[in-house]
Design a protein around this motif. Structure first.
Motif, PDB file in Angstrom:
ATOM      1  N   THR A  59       0.833  -1.206   0.000  1.00 54.31           N
ATOM      2  CA  THR A  59       0.000   0.000   0.000  1.00 54.31           C
ATOM      3  C   THR A  59       0.866   1.254   0.000  1.00 54.31           C
ATOM      4  O   THR A  59       0.618   2.196  -0.763  1.00 54.31           O
ATOM      5  N   GLN A  60       1.901   1.265   0.844  1.00 58.83           N
ATOM      6  CA  GLN A  60       2.797   2.424   0.883  1.00 58.83           C
ATOM      7  C   GLN A  60       3.549   2.581  -0.430  1.00 58.83           C
ATOM      8  O   GLN A  60       3.751   3.696  -0.904  1.00 58.83           O
ATOM      9  N   LYS A  61       3.942   1.458  -1.036  1.00 68.06           N
ATOM     10  CA  LYS A  61       4.672   1.508  -2.299  1.00 68.06           C
ATOM     11  C   LYS A  61       3.803   2.117  -3.397  1.00 68.06           C
ATOM     12  O   LYS A  61       4.259   2.974  -4.152  1.00 68.06           O
ATOM     13  N   ARG A  62       2.541   1.712  -3.461  1.00 70.46           N
ATOM     14  CA  ARG A  62       1.617   2.276  -4.447  1.00 70.46           C
ATOM     15  C   ARG A  62       1.417   3.771  -4.207  1.00 70.46           C
ATOM     16  O   ARG A  62       1.400   4.563  -5.137  1.00 70.46           O
ATOM     17  N   ARG A  63       1.252   4.134  -2.927  1.00 72.85           N
ATOM     18  CA  ARG A  63       1.049   5.547  -2.590  1.00 72.85           C
ATOM     19  C   ARG A  63       2.268   6.374  -2.986  1.00 72.85           C
ATOM     20  O   ARG A  63       2.143   7.432  -3.601  1.00 72.85           O
ATOM     21  N   ASP A  64       3.464   5.891  -2.667  1.00 79.32           N
ATOM     22  CA  ASP A  64       4.693   6.613  -3.006  1.00 79.32           C
ATOM     23  C   ASP A  64       4.860   6.721  -4.517  1.00 79.32           C
ATOM     24  O   ASP A  64       5.264   7.774  -5.025  1.00 79.32           O
ATOM     25  N   TRP A  65       4.565   5.642  -5.228  1.00 76.20           N
ATOM     26  CA  TRP A  65       4.708   5.647  -6.683  1.00 76.20           C
ATOM     27  C   TRP A  65       3.754   6.670  -7.303  1.00 76.20           C
ATOM     28  O   TRP A  65       4.138   7.448  -8.178  1.00 76.20           O
ATOM     29  N   ASN A  66       2.504   6.671  -6.841  1.00 75.57           N
ATOM     30  CA  ASN A  66       1.528   7.630  -7.364  1.00 75.57           C
ATOM     31  C   ASN A  66       1.931   9.064  -7.039  1.00 75.57           C
ATOM     32  O   ASN A  66       1.756   9.966  -7.860  1.00 75.57           O
ATOM     33  N   THR A  67       2.480   9.292  -5.851  1.00 77.47           N
ATOM     34  CA  THR A  67       2.943  10.628  -5.471  1.00 77.47           C
ATOM     35  C   THR A  67       4.079  11.065  -6.383  1.00 77.47           C
ATOM     36  O   THR A  67       4.112  12.217  -6.840  1.00 77.47           O
ATOM     37  N   PHE A  68       5.005  10.155  -6.677  1.00 77.96           N
ATOM     38  CA  PHE A  68       6.124  10.502  -7.549  1.00 77.96           C
ATOM     39  C   PHE A  68       5.638  10.804  -8.964  1.00 77.96           C
ATOM     40  O   PHE A  68       6.089  11.780  -9.589  1.00 77.96           O
ATOM     41  N   LEU A  69       4.714   9.993  -9.483  1.00 76.85           N
ATOM     42  CA  LEU A  69       4.182  10.238 -10.826  1.00 76.85           C
ATOM     43  C   LEU A  69       3.452  11.579 -10.883  1.00 76.85           C
ATOM     44  O   LEU A  69       3.550  12.314 -11.873  1.00 76.85           O
ATOM     45  N   GLN A  70       2.730  11.902  -9.814  1.00 74.50           N
ATOM     46  CA  GLN A  70       2.037  13.197  -9.752  1.00 74.50           C
ATOM     47  C   GLN A  70       3.061  14.337  -9.726  1.00 74.50           C
ATOM     48  O   GLN A  70       2.878  15.359 -10.379  1.00 74.50           O
ATOM     49  N   ILE A 135      11.252   5.416   1.586  1.00 75.94           N
ATOM     50  CA  ILE A 135      10.557   5.846   0.366  1.00 75.94           C
ATOM     51  C   ILE A 135      11.382   5.482  -0.867  1.00 75.94           C
ATOM     52  O   ILE A 135      10.858   4.953  -1.849  1.00 75.94           O
ATOM     53  N   ILE A 136      12.689   5.753  -0.814  1.00 70.16           N
ATOM     54  CA  ILE A 136      13.551   5.434  -1.954  1.00 70.16           C
ATOM     55  C   ILE A 136      13.569   3.933  -2.218  1.00 70.16           C
ATOM     56  O   ILE A 136      13.523   3.485  -3.365  1.00 70.16           O
ATOM     57  N   GLY A 137      13.606   3.136  -1.165  1.00 74.10           N
ATOM     58  CA  GLY A 137      13.572   1.677  -1.348  1.00 74.10           C
ATOM     59  C   GLY A 137      12.294   1.224  -2.029  1.00 74.10           C
ATOM     60  O   GLY A 137      12.323   0.384  -2.940  1.00 74.10           O
ATOM     61  N   ARG A 138      11.165   1.779  -1.601  1.00 75.42           N
ATOM     62  CA  ARG A 138       9.884   1.397  -2.212  1.00 75.42           C
ATOM     63  C   ARG A 138       9.802   1.882  -3.660  1.00 75.42           C
ATOM     64  O   ARG A 138       9.312   1.165  -4.537  1.00 75.42           O
ATOM     65  N   LEU A 139      10.287   3.094  -3.923  1.00 74.97           N
ATOM     66  CA  LEU A 139      10.228   3.627  -5.289  1.00 74.97           C
ATOM     67  C   LEU A 139      11.170   2.866  -6.225  1.00 74.97           C
ATOM     68  O   LEU A 139      10.847   2.662  -7.399  1.00 74.97           O
ATOM     69  N   ARG A 140      12.306   2.442  -5.698  1.00 74.87           N
ATOM     70  CA  ARG A 140      13.233   1.648  -6.514  1.00 74.87           C
ATOM     71  C   ARG A 140      12.552   0.343  -6.945  1.00 74.87           C
ATOM     72  O   ARG A 140      12.629  -0.062  -8.104  1.00 74.87           O
ATOM     73  N   ALA A 141      11.846  -0.298  -6.014  1.00 74.17           N
ATOM     74  CA  ALA A 141      11.132  -1.540  -6.339  1.00 74.17           C
ATOM     75  C   ALA A 141       9.969  -1.263  -7.295  1.00 74.17           C
ATOM     76  O   ALA A 141       9.758  -2.004  -8.261  1.00 74.17           O
ATOM     77  N   PHE A 143       9.615   1.128  -9.475  1.00 73.25           N
ATOM     78  CA  PHE A 143      10.107   1.478 -10.812  1.00 73.25           C
ATOM     79  C   PHE A 143      10.297   0.210 -11.649  1.00 73.25           C
ATOM     80  O   PHE A 143       9.855   0.142 -12.798  1.00 73.25           O
ATOM     81  N   GLU A 144      10.917  -0.795 -11.076  1.00 75.85           N
ATOM     82  CA  GLU A 144      11.168  -2.033 -11.807  1.00 75.85           C
ATOM     83  C   GLU A 144       9.892  -2.843 -12.000  1.00 75.85           C
ATOM     84  O   GLU A 144       9.715  -3.502 -13.025  1.00 75.85           O
ATOM     85  N   GLU A 145       8.973  -2.775 -11.038  1.00 74.04           N
ATOM     86  CA  GLU A 145       7.698  -3.489 -11.188  1.00 74.04           C
ATOM     87  C   GLU A 145       6.834  -2.865 -12.276  1.00 74.04           C
ATOM     88  O   GLU A 145       5.968  -3.522 -12.836  1.00 74.04           O
ATOM     89  N   ASN A 146       7.057  -1.591 -12.567  1.00 74.61           N
ATOM     90  CA  ASN A 146       6.280  -0.896 -13.589  1.00 74.61           C
ATOM     91  C   ASN A 146       7.014  -0.818 -14.922  1.00 74.61           C
ATOM     92  O   ASN A 146       6.777   0.081 -15.725  1.00 74.61           O
ATOM     93  N   GLY A 147       7.905  -1.749 -15.158  1.00 71.93           N
ATOM     94  CA  GLY A 147       8.535  -1.889 -16.465  1.00 71.93           C
ATOM     95  C   GLY A 147       9.884  -1.228 -16.626  1.00 71.93           C
ATOM     96  O   GLY A 147      10.481  -1.296 -17.693  1.00 71.93           O
ATOM     97  N   GLY A 148      10.389  -0.578 -15.584  1.00 73.03           N
ATOM     98  CA  GLY A 148      11.696   0.055 -15.680  1.00 73.03           C
ATOM     99  C   GLY A 148      12.816  -0.969 -15.605  1.00 73.03           C
ATOM    100  O   GLY A 148      12.695  -1.991 -14.935  1.00 73.03           O
ATOM    101  N   ARG A 149      13.895  -0.691 -16.291  1.00 69.44           N
ATOM    102  CA  ARG A 149      15.044  -1.605 -16.277  1.00 69.44           C
ATOM    103  C   ARG A 149      15.949  -1.260 -15.102  1.00 69.44           C
ATOM    104  O   ARG A 149      16.171  -0.085 -14.809  1.00 69.44           O
ATOM    105  N   PRO A 150      16.475  -2.267 -14.418  1.00 72.58           N
ATOM    106  CA  PRO A 150      17.310  -2.007 -13.233  1.00 72.58           C
ATOM    107  C   PRO A 150      18.488  -1.083 -13.516  1.00 72.58           C
ATOM    108  O   PRO A 150      18.826  -0.242 -12.687  1.00 72.58           O
TER     109      PRO A 150
END
Length: 196
Positions: A59-70, A135-141, A143-150
């Motif tokens: 849940t936190q990972k999704r929230r952080d990812w959405n915040t970053f995209l926004q 936050i950085i740890g969750r966003l790093r994960a 990014f890769e779950e959403n198709g980003g290359r490591p």
């Protein structure tokens, strides 16, 4: 005698007809009940859709990812994720400071180095180092779950790691808190007595 036989035959015929009509009525009634039930099942609400429950981390990972995209969409000019670099991640971390709740004392503050402030001071509230690191740890994960290359992950670049280290050191001095890595306890080998 023939009249008695005729009456018995008529009685047997009547009871057989009654039984047959009762059986037919029961069968028709059952058929009607079945058709009513099947028509009701068409109109009855379907069972509620069960959504998967996410862990707190997810849940936190999704929230952080959405915040970053926004944040990227509101960037001037708007920035595509594919063009995001470590510098943009650092901007994002500094942007998050405005929502921080951790008092970080400036060097000229009389409470510099105190973890508990005995009186109010004008020092800013910032994001705690531990929160930024998580936050950085969750966003790093994410990014890769959403198709980003490591190898293209902007959250794992050395500049971001260095920034987090500087924030940790700065906050540990300003707040008088030592951040130490937890040492793993080694399993102690206890010799078992030999009963043989």
């Amino acid at each position: 005698m023939s009249a008695a036989i005729a009456a018995a035959a008529a009685s047997a015929c009547y009871s057989s007809t009654t039984k047959t009509s009762r059986t037919e009525n029961n069968h028709n009634r059952q058929h009607q009940n079945h058709s009513v039930l099947s028509s009701l099942s068409v109109f009855s609400p379907s069972p509620p859709l069960v959504l998967p429950l996410f862990s707190r981390y997810e849940t936190q990972k999704r929230r952080d990812w959405n915040t970053f995209l926004q944040y990227l969409s509101q960037h001037r000019p708007p920035l595509a994720l594919s063009r995001c670099s470590g510098a943009h991640v650092l901007e994002f971390l500094k942007y998050l400071d405005q929502f921080g709740k951790t008092k970080v004392h400036a060097q000229n503050c009389p409470f510099f180095g105190f973890s508990q402030t005995p009186a109010p001071c004008p020092c800013p509230l910032r994001q705690a180092w531990g929160s930024l690191d998580a936050i950085i740890g969750r966003l790093r994960a994410a990014f890769e779950e959403n198709g980003g290359r490591p190898e293209n992950n902007p959250f794992g670049v050395p500049a971001v790691r260095l920034y987090l280290k500087e924030i940790r050191d700065e906050q540990s001095k300003a707040r008088g808190i030592a951040y130490e890595k937890k040492k793993r306890k080694k399993a102690q080998n206890v010799e078992q007595p030999n009963f043989g």
